[in-house]
Design an enzyme around this catalytic site. Structure first.
Site, PDB file in Angstrom:
ATOM      1  NE  ARG A   2      44.698 -33.120 -83.463  1.00  0.00           N
ATOM      2  CZ  ARG A   2      45.890 -32.998 -84.055  1.00  0.00           C
ATOM      3  NH1 ARG A   2      46.768 -32.126 -83.643  1.00  0.00           N
ATOM      4  NH2 ARG A   2      46.180 -33.779 -85.064  1.00  0.00           N
ATOM      5  NE  ARG A   6      47.368 -33.321 -76.682  1.00  0.00           N
ATOM      6  CZ  ARG A   6      48.148 -34.218 -77.278  1.00  0.00           C
ATOM      7  NH1 ARG A   6      48.912 -35.010 -76.559  1.00  0.00           N
ATOM      8  NH2 ARG A   6      48.162 -34.315 -78.589  1.00  0.00           N
ATOM      9  NE  ARG A  15      43.890 -36.102 -71.091  1.00  0.00           N
ATOM     10  CZ  ARG A  15      44.630 -37.003 -70.482  1.00  0.00           C
ATOM     11  NH1 ARG A  15      44.369 -37.348 -69.247  1.00  0.00           N
ATOM     12  NH2 ARG A  15      45.650 -37.573 -71.106  1.00  0.00           N
ATOM     13  CG  ASP A  51      40.291 -39.844 -80.568  1.00  0.00           C
ATOM     14  OD1 ASP A  51      40.997 -38.819 -80.528  1.00  0.00           O
ATOM     15  OD2 ASP A  51      40.595 -40.851 -81.231  1.00  0.00           O
ATOM     16  CE1 TYR A 128      46.196 -43.293 -84.883  1.00  0.00           C
ATOM     17  CE2 TYR A 128      44.583 -42.704 -86.550  1.00  0.00           C
ATOM     18  CZ  TYR A 128      45.606 -42.351 -85.697  1.00  0.00           C
ATOM     19  OH  TYR A 128      46.055 -41.061 -85.663  1.00  0.00           O
TER      20      TYR A 128
HETATM   21  O1  1CP Z   1      38.616 -29.995 -80.457  1.00  0.00           O
HETATM   22  C1  1CP Z   1      38.764 -31.160 -80.101  1.00  0.00           C
HETATM   23  O2  1CP Z   1      39.622 -31.534 -79.301  1.00  0.00           O
HETATM   24  C2  1CP Z   1      37.767 -32.091 -80.699  1.00  0.00           C
HETATM   25  C3  1CP Z   1      37.822 -33.490 -80.306  1.00  0.00           C
HETATM   26  C4  1CP Z   1      38.768 -34.391 -81.091  1.00  0.00           C
HETATM   27  C5  1CP Z   1      38.749 -34.723 -82.451  1.00  0.00           C
HETATM   28  C6  1CP Z   1      37.894 -34.111 -83.530  1.00  0.00           C
HETATM   29  C7  1CP Z   1      39.792 -35.155 -80.495  1.00  0.00           C
HETATM   30  C8  1CP Z   1      40.169 -35.101 -79.081  1.00  0.00           C
HETATM   31  N1  1CP Z   1      40.318 -35.994 -81.444  1.00  0.00           N
HETATM   32  C9  1CP Z   1      39.707 -35.749 -82.647  1.00  0.00           C
HETATM   33  C10 1CP Z   1      39.912 -36.430 -83.919  1.00  0.00           C
HETATM   34  C11 1CP Z   1      41.100 -37.286 -84.095  1.00  0.00           C
HETATM   35  N2  1CP Z   1      41.702 -38.151 -83.229  1.00  0.00           N
HETATM   36  C12 1CP Z   1      41.767 -37.405 -85.332  1.00  0.00           C
HETATM   37  C13 1CP Z   1      41.305 -36.733 -86.607  1.00  0.00           C
HETATM   38  C14 1CP Z   1      41.714 -35.302 -86.641  1.00  0.00           C
HETATM   39  C15 1CP Z   1      43.175 -35.059 -86.811  1.00  0.00           C
HETATM   40  O3  1CP Z   1      43.781 -35.622 -87.733  1.00  0.00           O
HETATM   41  O4  1CP Z   1      43.703 -34.274 -86.020  1.00  0.00           O
HETATM   42  C16 1CP Z   1      42.810 -38.320 -85.168  1.00  0.00           C
HETATM   43  C17 1CP Z   1      43.816 -38.765 -86.215  1.00  0.00           C
HETATM   44  C18 1CP Z   1      42.773 -38.786 -83.836  1.00  0.00           C
HETATM   45  C19 1CP Z   1      43.662 -39.795 -83.228  1.00  0.00           C
HETATM   46  C20 1CP Z   1      44.292 -39.291 -81.991  1.00  0.00           C
HETATM   47  N3  1CP Z   1      43.632 -39.145 -80.813  1.00  0.00           N
HETATM   48  C21 1CP Z   1      45.600 -38.817 -81.820  1.00  0.00           C
HETATM   49  C22 1CP Z   1      46.640 -38.717 -82.917  1.00  0.00           C
HETATM   50  C23 1CP Z   1      47.677 -39.746 -82.780  1.00  0.00           C
HETATM   51  C24 1CP Z   1      48.496 -39.899 -84.033  1.00  0.00           C
HETATM   52  O5  1CP Z   1      48.395 -40.958 -84.642  1.00  0.00           O
HETATM   53  O6  1CP Z   1      49.222 -38.947 -84.394  1.00  0.00           O
HETATM   54  C25 1CP Z   1      45.740 -38.422 -80.479  1.00  0.00           C
HETATM   55  C26 1CP Z   1      46.966 -37.908 -79.781  1.00  0.00           C
HETATM   56  C27 1CP Z   1      44.465 -38.622 -79.869  1.00  0.00           C
HETATM   57  C28 1CP Z   1      44.065 -38.282 -78.471  1.00  0.00           C
HETATM   58  C29 1CP Z   1      43.214 -37.063 -78.381  1.00  0.00           C
HETATM   59  N4  1CP Z   1      42.017 -36.880 -79.028  1.00  0.00           N
HETATM   60  C30 1CP Z   1      41.467 -35.660 -78.665  1.00  0.00           C
HETATM   61  C31 1CP Z   1      42.365 -35.048 -77.735  1.00  0.00           C
HETATM   62  C32 1CP Z   1      42.137 -33.723 -77.053  1.00  0.00           C
HETATM   63  C33 1CP Z   1      43.454 -35.914 -77.573  1.00  0.00           C
HETATM   64  C34 1CP Z   1      44.628 -35.727 -76.642  1.00  0.00           C
HETATM   65  C35 1CP Z   1      44.482 -36.662 -75.515  1.00  0.00           C
HETATM   66  C36 1CP Z   1      44.907 -36.125 -74.204  1.00  0.00           C
HETATM   67  O7  1CP Z   1      44.205 -35.311 -73.608  1.00  0.00           O
HETATM   68  O8  1CP Z   1      45.966 -36.576 -73.705  1.00  0.00           O
END
Ligand code: 1CP
Length: 322
Positions: A2, A6, A15, A51, A128
């Protein structure tokens, strides 16, 4: 992990103008976001901006990222009929924007650092799909797993097949390494991991063995599962901060690389404390080849970017003296 998310003000500014899915589906923008951390910090790799849940959308589950609430799946998969109803769409048609983002990002990176592609591992994706979103206890997931093992395995097979195709297409589009995120698999006992997850992970890693790029096998809360994860496969095993890196590596054996394992919450501490903690991890790795310094999980949104800069500098300075 990540690192493009954010905690970066420039990401938050984007965003304000675009929805999350819109960013993911607009390759020029997604490639720009992929490069944001590269422009700001001297990190050694970029991770594709996408994602893990994108692969579920073309299956017809109704994916939405609701403001502030995380992902929502409007039609959760909880029965044999639900698994049968999942659409089979070739990756090139289902998520063409992901592969276009990879090509675009590689053109912008111009070989400066490698680009890491990724996917969710089948268990984490299934959690999920079955829960309809994030979860605390994985009650619906385990209800399906324990109550209807046949349907569970069919769902895992479908997700494994789709993930193999999706990751092979990422390699064809040009990623230099792959990471499988089994972020929530730590909710399982070793017995359940062996029965309900391991065979599918083995299939997945065997199918990726000929892809020609290294594959990282990542999870959190996996202290009791590390040997089984190693058995499942992966060139690199991801470690979270709950384990001692040296102990975990000894358990895994010398023939595998490790990634980790800085506590992302410790990025909220002072730069001096961050530096001490970096030193401790490097001491545990002991200068052995095959350690990828990383966080044990994603950067938290409230992390000051200067603290990430302090971490990256500390890793480079303190590992260069070896
Ligand atoms: O550096 C980066 O941001 C890389 C891109 C990336 C990656 C590798 C994003 C962007 N998401 C992920 C993987 C991801 N997504 C995982 C596996 C890694 C981890 O465990 O952290 C998981 C579980 C998700 C699911 C997900 N997507 C969540 C988690 C929700 C939960 O169940 O707790 C969330 C909040 C997202 C949205 C998301 N994905 C990525 C971003 C930057 C965001 C935030 C969205 C926004 O901008 O509002």
């Amino acid at each position: 992990m990540r690192q493009a998310g954010r905690f970066l003000p420039e990401y938050r500014a984007l965003r304000e103008q675009h929805g999350f899915l819109e960013l993911c589906k607009t390759p020029a923008l997604a490639a720009e976001v992929t490069l944001l951390p590269i422009r700001r910090f001297p990190v050694d790799a970029a991770i594709l901006f996408a994602d893990i849940l994108l692969i579920l959308e073309p299956m017809g589950v109704g994916l939405e990222f609701a403001q502030g609430d995380g992902p929502v799946i409007h039609r959760p998969v909880r029965s044999a009929a639900d698994v049968d109803a999942l659409a089979r769409v070739p990756a090139a048609e289902g998520t063409p924007f992901v592969f276009e983002t990879i090509r675009h990002a590689q053109a912008l990176l111009a070989g400066e650092v490698p680009l890491v592609g990724f996917a969710g591992a089948p268990f984490t994706l299934a959690s999920y799909a079955v829960e309809g979103g994030g979860s605390r206890n994985y009650a619906e997931t385990k209800k399906l797993m324990y109550g209807d093992a046949r349907t569970w395995h069919r769902l895992m097979e479908r997700l494994t097949e789709a993930t193999v195709e999706y990751l092979q297409a990422q390699v064809s589009a040009g990623v230099d390494a792959l990471q499988l995120f089994d972020s929530w698999v730590g909710c399982l006992s070793p017995d359940d991991y062996r029965a309900y997850v391991l065979p599918h992970m083995r299939t997945l890693f065997e199918a990726l063995a000929s892809s020609g790029v290294p594959v990282v096998h990542f999870g959190t809360g996996t202290a009791t599962l590390l040997e089984l994860m190693r058995e499942a496969g992966g060139d690199v095993i991801g470690l979270d901060w709950r384990v001692d890196l040296a102990d975990a590596w000894a358990r895994l054996g010398a023939g595998v690389a490790v990634q980790g394992n800085f506590d992302p919450v410790a990025l909220l501490a002072s730069p001096d404390e961050i530096r001490r903690r970096v030193q401790r991890i490097l001491d545990q790795a002991g200068g052995r080849p095959g350690h990828i310094f990383n966080l044990g999980h994603g950067v938290l949104p409230e992390t000051p970017p200067e603290h990430v800069a302090a971490l990256v500098d500390a890793v480079h300075e303190l590992s260069a003296v070896r």
